[in-house]
Design a protein around this motif. Structure first.
Motif, PDB file in Angstrom:
ATOM      1  N   LEU A 305     -32.738  11.890 -14.676  1.00 47.31           N
ATOM      2  CA  LEU A 305     -32.067  12.873 -15.538  1.00 47.31           C
ATOM      3  C   LEU A 305     -30.778  13.387 -14.898  1.00 47.31           C
ATOM      4  CD1 LEU A 305     -35.039  15.157 -16.697  1.00 47.31           C
ATOM      5  CD2 LEU A 305     -33.960  13.280 -17.944  1.00 47.31           C
ATOM      6  N   LEU A 306     -30.668  13.230 -13.594  1.00 43.11           N
ATOM      7  CA  LEU A 306     -29.562  13.885 -12.888  1.00 43.11           C
ATOM      8  C   LEU A 306     -28.176  13.411 -13.322  1.00 43.11           C
ATOM      9  CD1 LEU A 306     -30.965  14.275  -9.255  1.00 43.11           C
ATOM     10  CD2 LEU A 306     -30.663  16.052 -10.996  1.00 43.11           C
ATOM     11  N   PRO A 307     -27.948  12.087 -13.478  1.00 40.63           N
ATOM     12  CA  PRO A 307     -26.580  11.686 -13.823  1.00 40.63           C
ATOM     13  C   PRO A 307     -26.074  12.391 -15.083  1.00 40.63           C
ATOM     14  CG  PRO A 307     -27.876   9.773 -13.203  1.00 40.63           C
ATOM     15  CD  PRO A 307     -28.823  10.917 -13.251  1.00 40.63           C
ATOM     16  N   ASN A 322     -20.208  22.894  -6.937  1.00 43.82           N
ATOM     17  CA  ASN A 322     -20.188  21.573  -6.274  1.00 43.82           C
ATOM     18  C   ASN A 322     -21.589  20.987  -6.267  1.00 43.82           C
ATOM     19  OD1 ASN A 322     -17.618  21.861  -4.657  1.00 43.82           O
ATOM     20  ND2 ASN A 322     -18.789  23.565  -3.780  1.00 43.82           N
ATOM     21  N   VAL A 323     -21.637  19.677  -6.182  1.00 44.77           N
ATOM     22  CA  VAL A 323     -22.936  19.010  -6.036  1.00 44.77           C
ATOM     23  C   VAL A 323     -22.850  17.965  -4.924  1.00 44.77           C
ATOM     24  CG1 VAL A 323     -24.707  17.610  -7.175  1.00 44.77           C
ATOM     25  CG2 VAL A 323     -23.358  19.217  -8.530  1.00 44.77           C
ATOM     26  N   SER A 339     -21.504   6.590  -9.616  1.00 46.76           N
ATOM     27  CA  SER A 339     -20.327   6.431 -10.477  1.00 46.76           C
ATOM     28  C   SER A 339     -19.750   7.775 -10.955  1.00 46.76           C
ATOM     29  CB  SER A 339     -20.642   5.516 -11.669  1.00 46.76           C
ATOM     30  OG  SER A 339     -21.629   6.133 -12.428  1.00 46.76           O
ATOM     31  N   LEU A 340     -20.471   8.883 -10.756  1.00 46.36           N
ATOM     32  CA  LEU A 340     -19.895  10.185 -11.122  1.00 46.36           C
ATOM     33  C   LEU A 340     -18.816  10.622 -10.130  1.00 46.36           C
ATOM     34  CD1 LEU A 340     -23.044  12.362 -12.048  1.00 46.36           C
ATOM     35  CD2 LEU A 340     -21.567  11.031 -13.564  1.00 46.36           C
ATOM     36  N   GLN A 341     -18.844   9.971  -8.966  1.00 46.04           N
ATOM     37  CA  GLN A 341     -17.992  10.431  -7.882  1.00 46.04           C
ATOM     38  C   GLN A 341     -16.503  10.427  -8.233  1.00 46.04           C
ATOM     39  OE1 GLN A 341     -20.109   9.668  -4.351  1.00 46.04           O
ATOM     40  NE2 GLN A 341     -18.227   9.013  -3.314  1.00 46.04           N
ATOM     41  N   SER A 342     -16.037   9.346  -8.856  1.00 48.53           N
ATOM     42  CA  SER A 342     -14.596   9.291  -9.142  1.00 48.53           C
ATOM     43  C   SER A 342     -14.237  10.298 -10.229  1.00 48.53           C
ATOM     44  CB  SER A 342     -14.201   7.873  -9.554  1.00 48.53           C
ATOM     45  OG  SER A 342     -15.064   7.463 -10.588  1.00 48.53           O
ATOM     46  N   TYR A 347     -15.550  17.884  -6.388  1.00 51.75           N
ATOM     47  CA  TYR A 347     -16.653  18.778  -6.755  1.00 51.75           C
ATOM     48  C   TYR A 347     -18.019  18.093  -6.659  1.00 51.75           C
ATOM     49  CZ  TYR A 347     -12.902  21.599  -8.539  1.00 51.75           C
ATOM     50  OH  TYR A 347     -11.750  22.335  -8.627  1.00 51.75           O
ATOM     51  N   TYR A 348     -18.006  16.801  -6.440  1.00 51.83           N
ATOM     52  CA  TYR A 348     -19.250  16.049  -6.482  1.00 51.83           C
ATOM     53  C   TYR A 348     -19.186  14.940  -5.443  1.00 51.83           C
ATOM     54  CZ  TYR A 348     -22.805  12.789  -8.187  1.00 51.83           C
ATOM     55  OH  TYR A 348     -23.887  11.950  -8.276  1.00 51.83           O
TER      56      TYR A 348
END
Ligand code: ADP
Length: 471
Positions: A305-307, A322-323, A339-342, A347-348
């Motif tokens: 569920l996190l993404p 931030n995460v 893939s959320l990084q970019s 903030y992540y």
């Protein structure tokens, strides 16, 4: 009393999850209250193995079906863990780098259990209790009671602790031939749904069974990956004992893995310095609340569920928090989190790896720890977080229900929710952001949770009481 713990993991020799932390600590606390506790586990090729001195204490061989194996029992020479640690070396089977995940795991853990039982059968003074942990040691109570060669072990008390009932070690019936000659009239003890089920077998054969929290034991009667009816049937000998945490390892005032040590008196300053290190290292914003997730990236932890949950929240509450994620597991979850990084740079950040040192720094430097678990037998992360003044955000399940009190309750210190859903995670993030703005309240609950006693002595004594009840 003399107790021998049999486990696939023991920290710091080999750790995959909470099982290792428990088996690395409980025996030491049992020693401290006057008992003799020993651990026997497989000999994997880990750093701890190569960094320490070992003595050979026993060498023999055994057959497993048509195969023959030599085995060697080695013992750590200097009692570094505060108890005797024994490892079973079976060439080609156990001496590998990983603990689990091989095609022949069934053979590996059967061979391990046969070697352990053979070895104990050779002892002159038998232990009072054989305490087996999870399915990897689950055939031992059966073998002690049903194998003709081990008649002298029949009277020893056996205890099973279930750290996770999701994994049961299912094997085809042809593998029952691995077990040394046993009373085949009792084949039903091994069987569950036409397979050999080592966990079900241990639940039936152990003199007593416990899980690592009372709530998890109750939940297992409704949801136990197929074993619900068995838990209902065996309920009379089942109970829950909450895990302690090892304060000699998890102590913010002495922890050598963190940048700045702190205690309840200087928690704000201490956490700020550790947070700065994390923010510098992972390109995050020191002035914003830091949410972390540490753990196996699997469905049980609701990591799937996190993404979406984080992507939604990072878009909706842009620039407000931030995460940092630390974990590894299912490749699709790893990929989605990475893939959320970019998209949310600055903030992540995500570390797809296992890193013990970083995990300590994260407990120390974070403001909030996310645990939306679907299943959580006890959960240690929330206990570590509390010890380091980090507010746990947890789903009310298993041990999380038993150990975290919501801030809306008297003396509460956590944020609790009911469903592993995007909606509940979102509401909890909103509650956390509100809470963070209230500096005084944050200070108050940090102090409150750091004072909660989750130490081992009380739980260690409960295990002794359990042994006494069946001896
Ligand atoms: P489980 O045993 O189900 O994985 P627990 O909460 O009982 O969960 O224990 C997890 C333990 O493993 C904790 O000590 C946690 O810090 C550690 N851990 C999990 N994943 C990682 C990781 N990627 N890096 C470092 N430590 C981890």
């Amino acid at each position: 009393m003399e107790i021998i713990h049999v486990s696939a993991e023991c920290y710091p020799m080999a750790k995959v999850g909470g099982l290792a932390d428990v088996v690395g600590a409980l025996p030491r606390y049992q020693q401290q209250i006057g008992h003799t506790a020993k651990v026997v586990m497989p000999m994997y090729r880990t750093k701890f193995l190569f960094d320490n001195d070992w003595d050979v204490v026993h060498k023999e061989n055994f057959s497993m079906g048509k195969m023959n194996f030599d085995y060697t029992i080695i013992k750590e020479r200097h009692n570094k863990l505060g108890f005797d640690l024994y490892c079973v070396d079976i060439n080609g089977l156990l001496d590998r780098e990983k603990v689990y995940g091989y095609d022949d795991d069934a053979e590996r853990f059967c061979a391990f259990q046969i070697a352990v039982t053979e070895w104990i059968n050779k002892w002159e003074h038998l232990p009072d209790v054989v305490h087996v942990h999870d399915y990897h040691a689950g055939l031992i109570p059966f073998m002690m009671k049903q194998c003709f060669a081990y008649g002298k072990l029949k009277k020893i008390a056996t205890i099973l602790t279930i750290h996770n009932a999701q994994y049961q070690g299912w094997m085809g019936w042809e593998k029952a031939a691995y077990i040394p000659v046993w009373d085949t009239w009792n084949w039903g003890l091994l069987d569950w749904d036409n397979t050999v089920n080592p966990l079900a077998c241990a639940i039936r054969c152990a003199d007593n069974v416990n899980t690592v929290s009372p709530s998890y034991m109750l939940e297992l009667m409704d949801n136990a990956n197929g074993l619900e009816n068995l838990f209902k049937k065996e309920n009379a000998k089942c109970s829950g004992i909450i895990n302690g945490i090892d304060y000699s390892v998890w102590n913010p005032s002495t922890d050598t893995y963190i940048l700045d040590n702190f205690s309840v008196e200087d928690v704000e300053d201490g956490k700020a310095l550790n947070k700065k290190k994390l923010c510098d290292d992972f390109d995050l914003q020191q002035n914003l609340p830091l949410f972390v997730f540490i753990g196996r990236l699997v469905g049980e932890k609701a990591a799937d569920l996190l993404p979406e949950a984080l992507s939604n929240a990072l878009s909706m509450y842009k620039g407000q928090f931030n995460v940092l994620i630390l974990g590894s597991g299912e490749p699709s979850i790893e990929h989605a989190l990475y893939s959320l990084q970019s998209k949310f740079a600055g903030y992540y950040n995500t570390q797809i790896t296992y890193n013990e040192k970083l995990s300590h720094l994260m407990y120390a430097g974070a403001d909030f720890l996310l645990m939306p678990s679907r299943v959580e037998p006890c959960g240690l992360n929330q206990l570590y977080a509390m010890r380091y003044g980090t507010v746990p955000i947890v789903r009310r399940t298993g041990g999380l229900r038993d150990t975290v009190k919501d801030i809306d309750e008297e003396n509460g210190y956590g944020l609790c929710f009911d469903y592993a859903s995007l909606y509940d995670i979102d509401i909890s993030i909103q509650r956390a952001l509100e809470l963070y703005k209230n500096t005084n309240k944050m200070m108050e609950i940090r102090k409150c949770m750091m004072d909660v006693d989750n130490s081992w002595p009380a739980s260690a004594q409960q295990y002794i009481n359990l042994y006494n009840s069946v001896k």
